[in-house]
Design a protein around this motif. Sequence first.
Motif, PDB file in Angstrom:
ATOM      1  N   UNK A  78       8.198   3.048  -8.385  1.00  0.00           N
ATOM      2  CA  UNK A  78       7.242   2.951  -7.286  1.00  0.00           C
ATOM      3  C   UNK A  78       6.088   2.014  -7.538  1.00  0.00           C
ATOM      4  N   UNK A  79       6.111   1.338  -8.707  1.00  0.00           N
ATOM      5  CA  UNK A  79       5.070   0.352  -8.976  1.00  0.00           C
ATOM      6  C   UNK A  79       5.385  -0.946  -8.238  1.00  0.00           C
ATOM      7  N   UNK A  80       4.335  -1.614  -7.775  1.00  0.00           N
ATOM      8  CA  UNK A  80       4.537  -2.923  -7.168  1.00  0.00           C
ATOM      9  C   UNK A  80       4.567  -3.950  -8.303  1.00  0.00           C
ATOM     10  N   UNK A  81       5.714  -4.576  -8.492  1.00  0.00           N
ATOM     11  CA  UNK A  81       5.951  -5.414  -9.666  1.00  0.00           C
ATOM     12  C   UNK A  81       6.215  -6.861  -9.260  1.00  0.00           C
ATOM     13  N   UNK A  82       5.620  -7.790 -10.023  1.00  0.00           N
ATOM     14  CA  UNK A  82       5.922  -9.220  -9.873  1.00  0.00           C
ATOM     15  C   UNK A  82       6.605  -9.692 -11.146  1.00  0.00           C
ATOM     16  N   UNK A  83       7.801 -10.221 -11.002  1.00  0.00           N
ATOM     17  CA  UNK A  83       8.517 -10.798 -12.140  1.00  0.00           C
ATOM     18  C   UNK A  83       8.294 -12.311 -12.123  1.00  0.00           C
ATOM     19  N   UNK A  84       7.814 -12.858 -13.247  1.00  0.00           N
ATOM     20  CA  UNK A  84       7.510 -14.291 -13.323  1.00  0.00           C
ATOM     21  C   UNK A  84       8.417 -14.946 -14.364  1.00  0.00           C
ATOM     22  N   UNK A  85       9.193 -15.920 -13.935  1.00  0.00           N
ATOM     23  CA  UNK A  85      10.021 -16.670 -14.879  1.00  0.00           C
ATOM     24  C   UNK A  85       9.160 -17.786 -15.469  1.00  0.00           C
TER      25      UNK A  85
END
Length: 235
Positions: A78-85
């Motif tokens: 339920x966490x708002x997650x940003x994945x950054x390459x």
Amino acid sequence: MGLRKKQKSTAKATASRHLISDKLPKSPISEQYRTIRTNIQFSSVDQQLRSIMITSSGPSEGKSTTASNLAVVNAQQGKKVLFVDSDLRKPTAHYTFQQENFRGLTTVLTRQSALLDTIQPTRIEYLDILTSGPIPPNPAELLSSRAMEELLAEAYRIYDLVVFDTPPVLAVTDAQILANQCDGTILVVASGSTDKDSAIKAKDLLNSAKAKLLGVVLNMKKQNESSYYYYYGGK
């Protein structure tokens, strides 16, 4: 014959990029990713971790797979997650998440696009991705720029957690640069292939960069089918 080999190779590569924590959430491997998530949370009781980076000493040790699956299990919580390459030399996340890569981290850092306009949603709830963008000639300079600090500050206003996939520590300085900016660092080692001296050297380099090393993930360890994880998780 050559075309058939190429098709088999492509199919194998595609299968290897499947996000197991999304495809098979009850599998023993997915359970292990959730265990890592829990351990990360316990590793920093007094300070909320807003950003973590995943790296390894060398290539092909599973850091990108670990990073993407950790992003997924955190979003599943339920966490708002940003994945950054942020592997600007050999990016792979746009293949894993099946996204376009015409714009991404590099176009944001060079002011060619705005962060909010460049982030792409994934089909996984609460998980967005910032792909690498075009490969630049100067990755280290971009990652150490003021624009990178501004990107992180903006991301913190929107997301609960930012997960960075980075290049190997011993290959280039990019991971050390980012380690200094992230709240925590995870080092991935591959069972049976990561050299002990290389792992120690990677740890020393991260320490010299003042990284907060949260722990080490042992990857590619063969799992005994009689393990209790099957009892609890099922297939």
